[in-house]
Design an enzyme around this catalytic site. Sequence first.
Site, PDB file in Angstrom:
ATOM      1  N   GLU A  38      56.493  31.216  53.432  1.00 21.85           N
ATOM      2  CA  GLU A  38      55.239  30.552  53.041  1.00 21.85           C
ATOM      3  C   GLU A  38      54.449  30.176  54.294  1.00 21.85           C
ATOM      4  OE1 GLU A  38      53.627  30.799  50.032  1.00 21.85           O
ATOM      5  OE2 GLU A  38      55.496  30.004  49.226  1.00 21.85           O
ATOM      6  N   ASP A  41      51.975  34.300  56.597  1.00 24.70           N
ATOM      7  CA  ASP A  41      51.135  35.510  56.652  1.00 24.70           C
ATOM      8  C   ASP A  41      50.064  35.402  57.734  1.00 24.70           C
ATOM      9  OD1 ASP A  41      49.711  33.643  55.100  1.00 24.70           O
ATOM     10  OD2 ASP A  41      49.006  35.123  53.628  1.00 24.70           O
ATOM     11  N   SER A 142      48.282  33.113  42.445  1.00 26.37           N
ATOM     12  CA  SER A 142      47.306  34.047  42.973  1.00 26.37           C
ATOM     13  C   SER A 142      46.421  34.716  41.933  1.00 26.37           C
ATOM     14  CB  SER A 142      48.020  35.107  43.806  1.00 26.37           C
ATOM     15  OG  SER A 142      47.151  35.513  44.797  1.00 26.37           O
ATOM     16  N   SER A 143      45.823  33.897  41.094  1.00 22.63           N
ATOM     17  CA  SER A 143      44.842  34.447  40.160  1.00 22.63           C
ATOM     18  C   SER A 143      43.651  35.015  40.916  1.00 22.63           C
ATOM     19  CB  SER A 143      44.375  33.371  39.176  1.00 22.63           C
ATOM     20  OG  SER A 143      43.626  32.364  39.826  1.00 22.63           O
ATOM     21  N   ASP A 188      48.870  37.471  49.388  1.00 20.54           N
ATOM     22  CA  ASP A 188      48.571  37.527  47.956  1.00 20.54           C
ATOM     23  C   ASP A 188      48.154  38.933  47.530  1.00 20.54           C
ATOM     24  OD1 ASP A 188      48.974  34.839  48.152  1.00 20.54           O
ATOM     25  OD2 ASP A 188      46.884  34.256  47.783  1.00 20.54           O
TER      26      ASP A 188
HETATM   27  P1  ADP Z   1      45.112  30.780  42.789  1.00 18.65           P
HETATM   28  O1  ADP Z   1      44.790  32.063  43.454  1.00 18.65           O
HETATM   29  O2  ADP Z   1      46.308  30.112  43.350  1.00 18.65           O
HETATM   30  O3  ADP Z   1      45.201  30.889  41.278  1.00 18.65           O
HETATM   31  P2  ADP Z   1      42.514  30.055  43.844  1.00 18.65           P
HETATM   32  O4  ADP Z   1      41.845  28.748  44.003  1.00 18.65           O
HETATM   33  O5  ADP Z   1      42.749  30.879  45.049  1.00 18.65           O
HETATM   34  O6  ADP Z   1      43.900  29.772  43.066  1.00 18.65           O
HETATM   35  O7  ADP Z   1      41.701  30.947  42.819  1.00 18.65           O
HETATM   36  C1  ADP Z   1      41.303  30.434  41.561  1.00 18.65           C
HETATM   37  C2  ADP Z   1      39.867  30.856  41.259  1.00 18.65           C
HETATM   38  O8  ADP Z   1      39.833  32.286  40.966  1.00 18.65           O
HETATM   39  C3  ADP Z   1      39.311  30.200  40.027  1.00 18.65           C
HETATM   40  O9  ADP Z   1      38.755  28.931  40.313  1.00 18.65           O
HETATM   41  C4  ADP Z   1      38.230  31.199  39.600  1.00 18.65           C
HETATM   42  O10 ADP Z   1      37.061  31.058  40.375  1.00 18.65           O
HETATM   43  C5  ADP Z   1      38.850  32.535  39.962  1.00 18.65           C
HETATM   44  N1  ADP Z   1      39.547  33.119  38.782  1.00 18.65           N
HETATM   45  C6  ADP Z   1      40.829  33.513  38.726  1.00 18.65           C
HETATM   46  N2  ADP Z   1      41.139  33.998  37.498  1.00 18.65           N
HETATM   47  C7  ADP Z   1      40.015  33.904  36.752  1.00 18.65           C
HETATM   48  C8  ADP Z   1      39.677  34.214  35.390  1.00 18.65           C
HETATM   49  N3  ADP Z   1      40.580  34.717  34.558  1.00 18.65           N
HETATM   50  N4  ADP Z   1      38.414  33.988  34.983  1.00 18.65           N
HETATM   51  C9  ADP Z   1      37.498  33.464  35.814  1.00 18.65           C
HETATM   52  N5  ADP Z   1      37.758  33.143  37.104  1.00 18.65           N
HETATM   53  C10 ADP Z   1      38.995  33.344  37.577  1.00 18.65           C
HETATM   54 MG    MG Z   2      44.224  32.298  45.451  1.00 20.55          MG
END
Ligand code: ADP
Ligand code: MG
Length: 397
Positions: A38, A41, A142-143, A188
Site C-alpha cells: 500500500e 506505487d 477503485s471505482s 489501481d
Molecule cells: P474509489 O476509487 O476508492 O472508489 P475515488 O474517490 O477515487 O474512490 O473515486 C470515486 C469517484 O468516482 C466518485 O465520487 C465518482 O465521481 C466516480 N464514480 C465511480 N463510480 C461511479 C459510478 N458508478 N457513477 C458515477 N460516478 C462514479
Molecule cells: Mg479511486
Amino acid sequence: MPVPVPAALRAVREFVAVYGREPTHLVRSPARVNLIGEHTDYNDGLCLPLAIDRELCIALRRADDLPTAGTGIGAHLRLVSEQDPTPAVVGLPPPAVDTPPPARATGWARYVEGVAVQLAATGLVPWQGALASDIPLGAGLSSSAALELAVALACTHLAGSVPTPTELARLAQRAENAWVGAATGLLDQLACVGGIVGHALRIDCRALSVTPVPLPAGLAVVVIDTGSRRQLVTSAYADRRAECARAARALGVPALRDLDALPADAASRLDPVALRRVRFVIAENARVDAVAGALARGDAETAGRLLLAGHRGIRDDFEVSGPELDAAVAAASGAPGCFGARMTGGGFAGCAVALVDRDRLGPFTAVFHPAYSARAGREAVLHVCSTVAGTSVTALR
Ligand code: ADP
Ligand code: MG
C-alpha cells in the site's frame, strides 16, 4: 430475499429505457482489492492486488447516426449513471489538455471528460452509454479506475484502436492525475485492467511489469466494507506522497523503492516522521514478495501473518489507518479461520481485506459481525471475492 440484478443487465436495461434503442456493446470493468503493497506505487515499488467480482458496466452504442442539427449540441459522448442523476456529457472534440480547472466538468463527469481529453489525438467517435456499478464509491476498491478504464476502452474500441493494457492504464491514470487532480499512482488502473481469474497480480510499479501469482484453492479473500467513507480527494494522500518524495531526496535516491534497508545515518538525515514513513515503505515492498512467495507455495498462515504486520506498519509508521479499519482488522483476526487481515486502499476509511479458510467462512462470519459492531458501533458488509478478468468489451448480439 430478491436476487440482485447484475450490473451488466441493469446497464443494458437502463440504456434501452433512456435512449429508446438497443446498445451494441457492453464494457465491463472490475474493482480491485490490494492484498499488500500500500502507498508503494508512487514510490516506484511493489504491490499485490487482484481484480474482484464487483464490476462497473457500460452498455453503449455509437451515436454518429443521430442528427445533431437543431439539438443545440454538436457531436458528443453522453453517459448516464444509476448512481448520479446528472449525465456526463463531453462535446467533441473534447477540451484542450491545458483547460484551466474552473472550465472543466464537475462531479463524476470529470472522469469521463478526463479520459476523452487524453484520447483527443487518437480520434473519438460520438457514443451514448448507460452505466451501472456494484463498486461502492470512495471505499478503496477503485471505482474511479474502473470508470476511467471502462470509458477509455469504450472510446478506443469504437474508434477502432487497440491500445495495450498498460497503455490503457497509463491513459486512465493521466486522466485522474492531470484532469481530476488526484495524484494517485498506477496500482489501481493496472490491477483493474490486468485481472486474471484465480490469481493475484504482483505489480512492479517501476518496470510496469505484472506477474500473476496463483491463489491457494482453499483460501477465500474477504473484503470487509467498514461502512466508513473518506473525503473524495484527501489532502493526506498528497501529504504522504510529498513526504515520501522529500525523504527520497534527503537520502539521495530516485525513489524509496531504491532502498532495501534504512541507511545507517538515516536518523540524522530525516526527521522522526519521515523516518517512520521510509521504514514503512521499505518493509512494505519486502512484504509484497514475501506474501507472493507464500501464496504461490500455498502457505496461507505466513501470508496472513504478513498482512497483520502490514497493518501494524501502515497504522503506526505510515499513519493512514482509521478507527473502523483498526476495528475490522481486530475483529477479523480474532475470528475462526482467519489467517490475517489489514486495511486496504488509500486509508483512513473504506475497506479491509482478510484471508480466510474457505471451509470456515460460516464461523468466521458469525464471530466477525458482532465483534466488529461492538468495537466500531456500526455494521460492516462482507464480500467473499472471486477473482475476475480485467476490463473487457463485448459486442451484444
Ligand atoms: P474509489 O476509487 O476508492 O472508489 P475515488 O474517490 O477515487 O474512490 O473515486 C470515486 C469517484 O468516482 C466518485 O465520487 C465518482 O465521481 C466516480 N464514480 C465511480 N463510480 C461511479 C459510478 N458508478 N457513477 C458515477 N460516478 C462514479
Ligand atoms: Mg479511486
